[in-house]
Structure formats: C-alpha cells, structure tokens
Design an enzyme around this catalytic site. Structure first.
Site, PDB file in Angstrom:
ATOM      1  N   HIS A   1     -16.886  -8.263   1.547  1.00  0.00           N
ATOM      2  CA  HIS A   1     -15.860  -9.157   2.096  1.00  0.00           C
ATOM      3  C   HIS A   1     -16.005 -10.573   1.533  1.00  0.00           C
ATOM      4  O   HIS A   1     -15.051 -11.179   1.057  1.00  0.00           O
ATOM      5  CB  HIS A   1     -15.959  -9.171   3.620  1.00  0.00           C
TER       6      HIS A   1
ATOM      7  N   ARG B   1      -3.221   3.210   8.480  1.00  0.00           N
ATOM      8  CA  ARG B   1      -3.541   2.060   7.622  1.00  0.00           C
ATOM      9  C   ARG B   1      -2.392   1.073   7.607  1.00  0.00           C
ATOM     10  O   ARG B   1      -1.249   1.454   7.450  1.00  0.00           O
ATOM     11  CB  ARG B   1      -3.786   2.542   6.182  1.00  0.00           C
TER      12      ARG B   1
ATOM     13  N   TYR C   1      11.537 -34.761 -13.478  1.00  0.00           N
ATOM     14  CA  TYR C   1      10.085 -34.595 -13.491  1.00  0.00           C
ATOM     15  C   TYR C   1       9.526 -34.492 -12.077  1.00  0.00           C
ATOM     16  O   TYR C   1      10.186 -34.867 -11.107  1.00  0.00           O
ATOM     17  CB  TYR C   1       9.417 -35.766 -14.232  1.00  0.00           C
TER      18      TYR C   1
ATOM     19  N   MET D   1      -6.176  -6.671   8.385  1.00  0.00           N
ATOM     20  CA  MET D   1      -5.806  -5.738   9.437  1.00  0.00           C
ATOM     21  C   MET D   1      -6.651  -4.488   9.346  1.00  0.00           C
ATOM     22  O   MET D   1      -7.057  -4.084   8.274  1.00  0.00           O
ATOM     23  CB  MET D   1      -4.339  -5.417   9.320  1.00  0.00           C
TER      24      MET D   1
ATOM     25  N   LYS E   1       0.832  -1.204   0.000  1.00  0.00           N
ATOM     26  CA  LYS E   1       0.000   0.000   0.000  1.00  0.00           C
ATOM     27  C   LYS E   1       0.865   1.252   0.000  1.00  0.00           C
ATOM     28  O   LYS E   1       0.651   2.176  -0.789  1.00  0.00           O
ATOM     29  CB  LYS E   1      -0.922  -0.021   1.231  1.00  0.00           C
TER      30      LYS E   1
ATOM     31  N   ARG F   1      -3.687  -1.356  -6.392  1.00  0.00           N
ATOM     32  CA  ARG F   1      -2.878  -2.575  -6.326  1.00  0.00           C
ATOM     33  C   ARG F   1      -3.301  -3.484  -7.464  1.00  0.00           C
ATOM     34  O   ARG F   1      -4.377  -3.297  -8.042  1.00  0.00           O
ATOM     35  CB  ARG F   1      -3.081  -3.283  -4.986  1.00  0.00           C
TER      36      ARG F   1
ATOM     37  N   CYS G   1       7.654 -37.895  -6.192  1.00  0.00           N
ATOM     38  CA  CYS G   1       6.282 -38.380  -6.268  1.00  0.00           C
ATOM     39  C   CYS G   1       5.504 -38.162  -4.978  1.00  0.00           C
ATOM     40  O   CYS G   1       4.429 -38.697  -4.808  1.00  0.00           O
ATOM     41  CB  CYS G   1       6.253 -39.849  -6.663  1.00  0.00           C
TER      42      CYS G   1
ATOM     43  N   GLY H   1      -8.489  -7.231   4.172  1.00  0.00           N
ATOM     44  CA  GLY H   1      -9.364  -7.396   5.325  1.00  0.00           C
ATOM     45  C   GLY H   1      -8.681  -8.001   6.538  1.00  0.00           C
ATOM     46  O   GLY H   1      -9.325  -8.273   7.536  1.00  0.00           O
TER      47      GLY H   1
ATOM     48  N   SER I   1      13.022 -42.030  -7.455  1.00  0.00           N
ATOM     49  CA  SER I   1      11.875 -41.149  -7.284  1.00  0.00           C
ATOM     50  C   SER I   1      11.847 -40.762  -5.810  1.00  0.00           C
ATOM     51  O   SER I   1      11.780 -41.632  -4.937  1.00  0.00           O
ATOM     52  CB  SER I   1      10.589 -41.868  -7.681  1.00  0.00           C
TER      53      SER I   1
END
Ligand code: ADP
Ligand code: MG
Ligand code: MG
Length: 877
Positions: free
Chosen positions: A456, A93, A853, A104, A23, A337, A833, A102, A766
């Site tokens: 909200h 703020r 992988y 804080m 912010k 934002r 895995c 929401g 794996s």
C-alpha cells in the site's frame, strides 16, 4: 424493458468505463480477448447513483435484475449459490471509472456459511483451505459492513499464532482457522447485534450495499478531492466467480506490471505469494517472491502469463498493472489497468512507446499527468552532501526522490506537524493503510518496516510522487512508544532522518537537497509539448533568483512581478515605513526617493534574468498597514528614526487600521490617494528598462505596467495618466526611445463586467483569479480554510475554488471580461496570474477561453507547459 442495470462480462467492453467502471470494463475487455477470466457480472455506476437517490437502498427492480444475473452465472459456472454439493462462491469488487487504489474494499469467498463450509471442506478434501476461505470471508465482510477496520481481526490472528507458537498464517491448521471463524462471527454479533448472515443472497446484497456505501467513506472523499474525481460518478460493483490461490502450494496470487513502475524499465515486473489469497501480497503478510521466481517454479504458467501481459500492453498501448491468481497450476487473470507509475517512469515509458512505434508524440504528451511532474521539480540530494553521508540501512526503493525530515509515527502526527508547525516530516510506520492517506500526503517521505514494492505504502507514494522506502525489516519499531531503532541507534519523534527513494538507502541524519533540472526524457516530452501548445506560459516571480529558475524551466515571461515583497527586506522596511507615516507630500517624496534606487535595482535584476522576455510589473497592492510595526520595540525604534513622538506614531498606526483590509485601502486606491507612489514606481520601471536596454540593445524591452484592483475605468484612467506623464519625462530626459504598456488586473467583478470600458485604457488584462474568486464568492482566501472543510463534508463544494478555478461562476466572469475586452481592443493581450495559472484543469479552461498566456509559480512552469499542450491537442481532436 426498462433500463439495463447489470452486464455480464461477456456483454461489456473496454470502452464502457463510465457505466461499468474501470475494473468492470477491463474484465469485459479481457473476456472478449479470450483470456482466462473467472466469469461474472457488473452492476453499473448508475445503480450507485440510484442507490443514493433511493435513500441508500437497492430498489426491488434492481434487486431482481441482480438475482437474474446470479442465475445466469450459475448456468455459466455450473455451480449454485448456497449449494452443498457444488457451491458458487463469488467476490464482490468495487470499481469506479477512475481507479481509486485501496479506497474501497473487496469481499472474497462470499457464499460460504456454516454448512456450506463443512461440505466444501469435504468436497475439496482440503479443510484447511475451506476454513481459511471462510475466516477470510467473515473478516472482510465484517470489516466492510461494520467499518471498524481490520485491526481487531488481525489481533485475533496474531493471538492465535502466538498461542500455537507459529509465525506465519500458513502454519495455522484447519482447526485453528475454524476457531478463528467462530471468534470473528462472535465479534460480528457483538457489534451488529445480529448473527452473521448465513443466506448467500443476504450476504450478496449486504456486500453490494457496502460497496456503494464505501463510495462515501472519508478516505474515498479525500482521494477524490485530491484527484479531481466528482462524487456524482459513483462506483460500479463486480460480482465474479472465485478462483483460489489458497488451495495449497501449487496455488498462489500475485500482481505484475508490464514495465517497471518506478523506473519505467521495459521488463516484466511483479511479485507473488504461493498459497495465498487476495491482498496478501499487497498487505505484506509475508515477504513475496519476485515474478522471475515464478519462471523457475512454474515455467508453463509463467510463459502463458508473459504472453497475456504483452498482449494486453499492445492492446491498451500503455503499461499494464495486472492481478492474477493461480489455482492448482491454472492461471486466471483478475484485473488489468493502465499502471500507476512514478513521474520518471511515466516520462521514460511515454518516450519508449513512441520509439517502439506504439504511440504518437501527441499521445505521449497526453499520457503524462501534468501534476505528477511536480515530483521531478523538487529537490534531489546534494551530491557532495550525499557522499559524506553513510546509510545506516536500506529498504526497497519504492518511490524515488530525496526526502529529509523529522520522524513522526502516525499519519495524524504527520498532518499536524506539517500543518501546524510547518515541519518537514518523514512518516515511519510498520506498514501503511488507506486510513493514512492524508498524512502520507503531507509527509516528505515514507518509511515502512513491512511490505514489498507493491505494498500500500509503495503504490500510494508513487501515485503522490512522494519518496518512499518500504520493507526495511531491520527496523525495530514501537509505534505506541514512538521510537524505533536502526543501525544501533534510537530514533524518537522529531529526530531527523533522510531517505533516498531511488536507492532505498536510509540515513540517520539530515542531508542537504538541491533543486532539480530538466533533461533526458523530461526534456524530450517538454519539447513535444511546446510543439503542440498555443498558450504561452509565464511565471509569477518577484526576485531575479525565482525569475532565473522559471526561465530554466521554460517560462516565456513574467506575468506577475509583485513589487511589495521587495519592501519587507530589513534594509528597506524603514524607508517604506517612513513613506507610510509621512504627514506631508514632501515627507513622502523624500522617503520615496530613498526607495527609488532599490526598486530600480530590483527591476534591473529581474529584466536581466528574463533575457528580454516580457515582464509585467504590478504596482503596490497590499494595504499599507501590513508594513507597519506591531511590536512596542519596533514602534519605539521607528519613532526614533523618524524623529516622531511615539504617541503620535501610534496614533498614525491606529488610524491606518481597517476593519476589512482585503477590501480596504489597497491596490490602485493607494495610487489614487498617493500618486507619488505610482510616480516613483514608474520611474524605477522605466529607468531600469533603459539601463538594461543599453546593456542589451538586441533585447525587446517593453515593460508592462499593471495597475491592480481596478473596478472603474476612471480609476485606471487617473493612475494611467500619472504613469504616462512620469514615463514621458523619464524617457525624454534619457533621450532614448522606449515603449511600454499599461494594463490592469481584472480581479474585481465590476471590472470584468465593465471590461469593454476598461479596455479603452488598458492595453492588456491579467485575470487575478485569487482576488476575483474571493470577491465573487464573498469569502476571504485567508479565512476560507476554517469552514471549507464542512462544505466538503456536506458536498456543497468538492474543490477548493482557490486551487481549482470555479468555471461556472468565476470562469463566467473571466469569459465575459475576455470577450468584452476584445470587443473594444481586438489585439488586447489576455493572461491569468492567479494560483490557477498552474492548475491543469484551469489551464485547459484558459486555453478554451482563448487567453494568450497563463502565469504560475516557477516550479509549476513545466506543469503548465504540459497542461497547455494537452488542452491544445484535446481541442484539436
Ligand atoms: P482493489 O481494487 O483494491 O485492487 P480488487 O477488487 O482488485 O480490489 O480485489 C483485490 C484482490 O482480491 C485481487 O487482487 C485478487 O487477488 C482478489 N480477488 C478479487 N476477485 C477475485 C476472484 N474472483 N477470485 C480470486 N481472487 C479474487
Ligand atoms: Mg484493495
Ligand atoms: Mg485490484
């Protein structure tokens, strides 16, 4: 001069998120862009960390720096803190690095007190406005300081409205609001034992501390855990000059998105309320107007706003979520934002931005939160079933998707029903609040009576990818009695309803849902992802159905096919039990002969579904007693079937009992004691591959046999010997040519440590990170749930190590295993895995460790593809 703790908005910029929070950094950026931003300063996130290091106190050095900046603000605004003539009022703020909507609380109108408010009323000639501001300040300050929630104050407001016979807060007059301020202060004194602070400096320090404290409230901690935000980041605090949307009918406040956050449509989208302040729009105190109505009411302001919106969007090259206030016809920007959006909107926006030439394909891929795709991979309503159903009402389509479940009325019930009963629930509320976040997360869908598209409930549900219908005013609800009526029907706890978050329709019945498919923008993004990733994505699948689902989601093989699940089938379990309780090798072989054709058929089905992609089949892994009956009835039946005395059978069963089965007779230990099992499984794997290869000569059939739970090379060498011998016989008998591979899971720390030796026998590894995590931490994944809660509370762990790979410890073993394995066998194939194979941050780790992988459950395959692409793009940057 030592460290700098405070920055004026004009001293910061948009890149300073870590220090100034999101912010603060964006307020600075908008200031630099010359936009109308009420000026102020940001106290850095480092101060939050310091506040905790100093035992929850703001030290004198920082305090005095803050006061220096208050003086600077007084100079800039020409107003003075606590001044009767021209008082400076500010908002306090919070603002962390990552937006935590929401989480804080913000305090507005700080600087007012009993005397300032009097002169403020006189000076503005608007006592109603002055007392409205004051009562709001006391309310917010008390709420944040006392941490008791807003309910009590709202009750007082409701009582006041009732007494005056009015419906809206705007209908209360100056005297009413003054009286409310008095009642609020009384409550403060009662709870805190001190008078409401009158000195603006005390108010300011109290508010700043409260923001820092709120960083550690349970909601914030829960939100951080859900979103992988470390608690060490801390929050910044923004102190900003107030502008007033509650000055009358030419003033107002609102929120807007540069594109539709639910669909991604390229159109300014928003809501506002005249004569209102702060979160009134979001809290749903009155039904807001749409941004298009602003165009009619005040075209000049609308035009200015419109220009700012698209300047910001171009500047940030992403959809913006903005907050603004109009004070007597003059526009102020209070926040911008990158906006939260649904998964569908995220995909559309990313594709549109590429088409508009604003971002590259790589940037589009990086823009999508992989976890968010989950929402698109989950069921939609079955079209036919939906046609049959008739909506009983509708609300706002706040967050898309289909949901069907049982009604609950509180967030706690949602959690309880979901966790304890495994129920699918729909949370029905008057409106939701930040306390409800956990229950909302467990719900299939959320239905609210009040609140707009930016309420909200709507914002949080979209963030979670949970279906939400908001603002259905037709509902008559009694939350305490757990009942609501809609469409002439009463609904109680446990009744089924269905919600369509894309249309807003509400159905008073259960409607069938169907699986999702990948098409359109989704497909485009996935194609780009595949272009950039180097990590392959396989799936964990034990059935042809799961395998086919995974292939349709883009899986390139099976990384883990568990063979034990197949034996729980009612038709097979008796042959399995027979095998287990056999007293001689001969008996066991007879039982295994019954299992062989079934197992072969399973593998044929899976190979067919995988269409020639590699398939890793893991040999029997769980402790055998898991297959045995526990109920007297079942034991009796088995004894009859096997022609075995019941007492003898019971003796066998109890002899299989283990004190710690997780570390007991399981994995390759089974094959060491009973090589016949490995023989049967090898025969099934190889015969099935031969058969499928006959049907599809062009498929590259190289079955991968995986021996679980190896900790010592000789163990593996022994079992591999059995496999090779058996396979050789089967292949020779069939007179064909078939290659296969034998590898192992690395899931015992000793295997990772001796991986160079193990690689002499294993053609692939794996990493079974579920067991590896369990064995490395020394706690059971089935029991950890009961105590991990206290670990989170005490911040010993911030994450569940079974959900997110512990890179420091377990990850070190994975790295070591990979390096040692490659040292012995440079071309060794490496995969993972465990559950972690579908977790984006763990996937990034796998990419950076150089695995070949990851393997994850079918529904996570697209998530893994995207996360793998992001890891590749990031590491190339
Ligand atoms: P959140 O992070 O919960 O959105 P904010 O800090 O953005 O909290 O504050 C909530 C609302 O309070 C803003 O949307 C805005 O309407 C109002 N607000 C905050 N600061 C000011 C200010 N300086 N002047 C007027 N309104 C403000
Ligand atoms: Mg808020
Ligand atoms: Mg805000």
């Amino acid at each position: 001069m030592g460290q700098k703790y405070v920055y004026l908005f004009s001293e910061g910029n948009g890149k300073m998120r870590e220090l100034l929070g999101g912010k603060g950094a964006n307020l600075a950026e908008m200031t630099n862009l010359g936009m109308p931003v009420p000026q102020g300063f940001t106290i850095t996130t480092e101060v939050c960390t310091q506040y905790y290091a100093d035992g929850e106190a703001i030290n004198d050095e920082i305090k005095s720096e803050i006061m220096t900046y208050v003086s600077k603000m007084e100079e800039i605004t020409g107003k003075k803190f606590g001044d009767l003539e021209n008082p400076l009022l500010v908002s306090v703020r919070s603002g962390a690095r990552a937006s935590m909507p929401g989480m804080m609380d913000t305090i507005l109108n700080l600087g007012l007190n009993d005397v300032v408010v009097e002169s403020f009323a006189k000076k503005t000639g608007n006592p109603r406005f002055a007392y409205d501001s004051y009562r709001r300040f006391i309310q917010m300050y008390s709420d944040v300081v006392m941490e008791v929630g807003k309910a009590y104050f709202e009750k007082l407001i409701d009582e006041m409205k009732e007494k005056k016979g009015v419906k809206l807060d705007t209908e209360l007059d100056a005297e009413d609001l003054k009286e409310l301020a008095r009642l609020f202060k009384e409550e403060y004194k009662l709870k805190i034992g001190e008078d409401f602070p009158q000195n603006p400096t005390d108010q300011l320090m109290g508010a700043i501390e409260a923001v820092f404290r709120s960083w550690n409230n349970p909601r914030a901690i829960y939100y951080r855990r859900m979103n992988d935000i470390p608690s060490s980041w801390g929050t910044a605090v923004n102190v900003q000059a107030m502008v007033f949307g509650n000055m009358g009918n030419t003033s107002g406040t609102g929120v807007a998105f540069s594109r539709n956050p639910a669909t991604g449509e390229q159109k300014l989208y928003g809501e506002f309320l005249m004569n209102a302040q702060g979160e009134d729009v979001v809290a749903g105190v009155r039904t807001p107007q749409t941004i298009d109505q602003l165009k009619e009411q005040n075209p000049k302001v609308y035009e200015e706003f419109y220009k700012i919106v698209y300047t910001l969007e171009k500047h940030y090259r992403d959809m913006q979520d903005m907050e603004f206030t109009i004070e007597e016809g003059k526009l102020y920007m209070l926040q911008t934002r990158n906006g939260k959006r649904t998964a569908a909107a995220a995909l559309k926006i990313a594709c549109d931005l590429v088409d508009e030439g604003m971002i590259s394909e790589e940037e589009a891929v990086l823009m999508i939160d992989p976890k968010q795709l989950d929402a698109l991979l989950h069921p939609q309503f079955d079209n036919e079933a939906l046609k049959q159903a008739k909506p009983i009402s509708s609300g706002l389509p706040a967050s898309p998707g289909a949901a069907c479940g049982q009604v609950v009325f509180t967030a706690e019930d949602a959690t309880n029903w979901a966790v304890n009963k495994g129920a699918k629930v729909i949370l029905v509320r008057l409106e939701t609040s930040p306390e409800d976040i956990e229950g909302m997360n467990y719900a299939q869908g959320i239905l609210t009576v009040r609140g707009g598209m930016t309420s909200h409930a709507a914002v949080v549900a979209r963030g979670m990818g949970t279906c939400c219908v908001s603002g259905c005013g037709d509902i008559k609800i009694n939350e305490e009695a757990k009942v609501f009526t809609l469409g002439g029907k009463e609904f109680h706890e446990g009744d089924y309803i269905s919600l369509d978050g894309s249309t807003g329709n509400i159905y008073g019945e259960a409607i069938k849902t169907v699986a999702a498919t990948i098409s359109g923008n989704f497909d485009r993004i996935m194609t780009w992802a595949d272009k950039y990733r180097t990590l392959k994505v396989r799936t964990n699948a034990d059935t042809p159905k799961d395998a086919a689902q995974a292939v349709s989601f883009g899986a390139e093989g099976i990384g883990l096919c568990r063979t034990e699940h197949m034996f729980f089938d009612s038709k097979r379990i008796s042959a399995m039990r027979e095998m287990i309780v056999s007293k001689t090798v001969e008996q066991r072989k007879t039982a295994l002969t019954k299992l062989l054709p079934m197992q072969r058929e399973d593998f044929e089905g899976i190979y067919e579904a995988m269409k020639g992609f590699p398939v890793t089949i893991r040999f029997l892994d769980p402790p055998l007693h898991e297959f045995l009956p526990t109920e007297e009835e079942d034991i009796k039946e088995l004894s009859k079937e096997m022609n075995l005395d019941i007492n003898e059978l019971k003796a066998i069963i109890s002899s299989l009992h283990e004190f710690n089965p997780m570390m007991g007779h399981r994995g390759c230990r089974l094959a060491v004691s009973y090589p016949e099992i490995a023989e049967m499984q090898t025969t099934a794997v190889i015969e099935a591959a031969i058969n499928v290869k006959k049907a599809h000569p062009d498929w590259n059939m190289v079955p991968e046999i995986m021996i679980p739970l190896v900790g010592e090379i000789k163990e593996l060498a022994y079992v591999k010997g059995i496999v090779d011998q058996t396979a050789k016989t089967v292949i020779e008998k069939a007179g064909v040519d078939l290659k296969y591979m034998v590898g192992t899971m690395i899931e015992i720390p000793r295997a990772a440590i001796t991986a160079d030796e193990i690689a002499k026998e294993a053609e692939f590894f794996s990493f079974g990170t579920n067991d590896l995590t369990q064995m490395t931490f020394g706690f059971s994944r089935d029991d950890a749930g009961s105590f991990l809660g206290s670990y989170y509370d005490k911040k010993i762990y911030e994450n569940d190590p079974f959900a997110r790979l512990d890179q420091k410890g377990v990850g070190k073993l994975v790295k070591m295993g990979a390096e040692l394995g490659r040292k012995t066998r440079p071309d060794i194939k490496l995969g993972i895995c465990g559950e972690h194979g579908g977790d984006p941050s763990s996937i990034e780790f796998c990419h950076n460790t150089g695995l070949n992988y990851v393997s994850c459950s079918p529904f996570r395959v697209p998530i893994a593809r995207l996360a793998a692409a992001q890891a590749a793009i990031k590491s190339n940057k």
